[in-house]
Motif scaffolding. Structure first.
Motif, short mmCIF file in Angstrom:
data_model
loop_
_atom_site.label_atom_id
_atom_site.label_comp_id
_atom_site.label_asym_id
_atom_site.label_seq_id
_atom_site.Cartn_x
_atom_site.Cartn_y
_atom_site.Cartn_z
N THR A 177 0.84 -1.20 0.00
CA THR A 177 0.00 0.00 0.00
C THR A 177 0.87 1.25 0.00
N GLU A 178 0.27 2.34 -0.44
CA GLU A 178 0.97 3.63 -0.39
C GLU A 178 1.42 3.94 1.03
N ASN A 207 -4.34 8.22 -8.09
CA ASN A 207 -3.99 9.18 -7.03
C ASN A 207 -2.88 10.13 -7.48
N SER A 216 -2.44 6.70 1.03
CA SER A 216 -3.73 6.05 1.32
C SER A 216 -3.48 4.55 1.48
N ASP A 217 -4.56 3.81 1.66
CA ASP A 217 -4.46 2.35 1.77
C ASP A 217 -4.59 1.67 0.41
N ARG A 218 -4.51 2.45 -0.66
CA ARG A 218 -4.58 1.86 -2.00
C ARG A 218 -3.38 0.93 -2.21
N ASP A 224 1.49 0.61 -12.52
CA ASP A 224 1.11 1.92 -11.96
C ASP A 224 2.26 2.92 -12.02
#
Length: 371
Positions: A177-178, A207, A216-218, A224
């Motif tokens: 995650t980020e 994002n 974030s929790d992405r 990506d």
């Protein structure tokens, strides 16, 4: 905290006083924050109790501090400036103390831009006949022209942030995650010499189209693009700030297309820096290239901001600013392209204007790094 007399020279008080007098002020009032540190080297705690540097147009400067903070003030670079450190007791009114020591008939006082409203109102009550103005316009002229010692401090900060960017492959990969990546970056900022982490932006995929996304929790996915914009404050008070864009595996073709445009624009801007060029002209160097390639409406912010004891300070590199660049001015050059809902990219270096051009303080590669 530094005691480096070159980085925080005593003559800044005289220069600030001269600027205040020239602007028609009878006194300059500076509370904890970057202006106080610039003038004295003292990184005072911002508390509900008043700490304030008082710089009268006539008479000696003095620093008002809570009595319990006086040892810390004396141990700071203020102790070597030869100015009085006046401690006040819990039952005293520090605003009345300041008012009582200023000359009668004070007509205009300048307060620092970061002074808390409760303190502004405290001085308004204690000096009811005095017009208040902002000290920023006086002090910006001093702060935005960096001395050789300040440029050296920014160079050290730039090297520290560069070392973090060179380690990105250790943390940035698909499946994380980020927030997880951001946590690793924050630890590295401290390990590489920063005293404080100011911000960590890890903006993956869509994002990346939000310039100030943070984390974030992405979960970062294969292919990506990821914008990594990071910065902190060094022990001497000077800041770092640098952005690189990465790709976790092969990125989309349209991303590669505009990244090439962005790289050309940012490179042209850093190479264009020189004394006499206006801030708006430097902004236009990159913006015109990005616009000509069809992405003008995707470059949605100014080209850059000054940097020093604050991450964002004068001068601002923005359309409408006719301020000419001068040797010693340090600022970011960070054009970006953002496609909402898809991805984005930004490249950012800190650049110092020199007598014959500009010096990049961030020297890691600017080409897209595919991890």
């Amino acid at each position: 905290m530094t005691h480096d007399a070159e980085l925080y020279p005593a003559d800044r008080l005289d220069r600030a006083r001269a600027a205040a007098v020239a602007a028609g002020y009878d006194a300059l009032l500076v509370s904890p924050g970057p202006d106080l540190r610039y003038l004295t080297g003292y990184e005072a705690l911002p508390l509900e109790r008043l700490t304030c540097l008082v710089l009268p147009a006539e008479g000696e400067a003095f620093l008002v501090v809570p009595r319990l903070e006086k040892p810390a003030a004396e141990a700071s670079p203020v102790g070597g400036l030869g100015i009085e450190i006046a401690g006040w007791a819990e039952t005293e009114d520090p605003y009345a103390l300041v008012a009582g020591r200023l000359a009668r008939g004070v007509g205009r006082v300048a307060v620092d831009d970061h002074m808390w409203a409760e303190k502004v109102f405290g001085f308004r009550a204690a000096l009811p006949g005095a017009e208040q103005g902002l000290a920023g316009p006086l002090l910006h002229g001093l702060r935005m022209r960096k001395s050789p010692a300040e440029v050296a401090a920014l160079r050290r900060a730039g090297a520290a942030i560069d070392r973090v960017h060179t380690r990105m492959a250790d943390w940035l990969r698909a499946g994380r995650t980020e927030r997880e990546v951001g946590r690793d970056i924050a630890e590295a900022l401290l390990a590489e010499g920063h005293a404080r982490v100011d911000f960590v932006i890890v903006a993956s995929g869509p994002n990346g189209a939000s310039p100030h996304h943070e984390v974030s929790d992405r979960v970062i996915g294969a292919g990506d693009p990821v914008v990594v914009d990071i910065g902190g404050t060094m022990p001497d008070g000077y800041c770092s700030d640098s952005t690189r864009t990465y790709a976790v595996g092969a990125p989309p073709a349209d991303f590669l297309e505009y990244y090439a445009v962005l790289l050309a624009a940012q490179t042209a801007q850093t190479e264009a820096v020189r004394p006499g060029l206006t801030a708006e002209a430097l902004d236009a160097v990159g913006r015109d290239l990005i616009t000509a390639a069809g992405y003008g409406d995707r470059f949605i912010h100014r080209t850059g901001h000054g940097i020093g004891l604050e991450t964002h300070e004068e001068p601002y590199i923005v359309a409408g600013s006719t301020r000419p660049l001068e040797p010693g001015m340090a600022f970011s050059v960070e054009p970006g392209v953002y496609l909402p809902g898809r991805h984005g990219a930004r490249i950012e270096d800190i650049v110092v204007c020199t007598p014959d051009g500009g010096e990049r303080l961030n020297v890691t590669g600017r080409e897209l790094v595919v991890l």
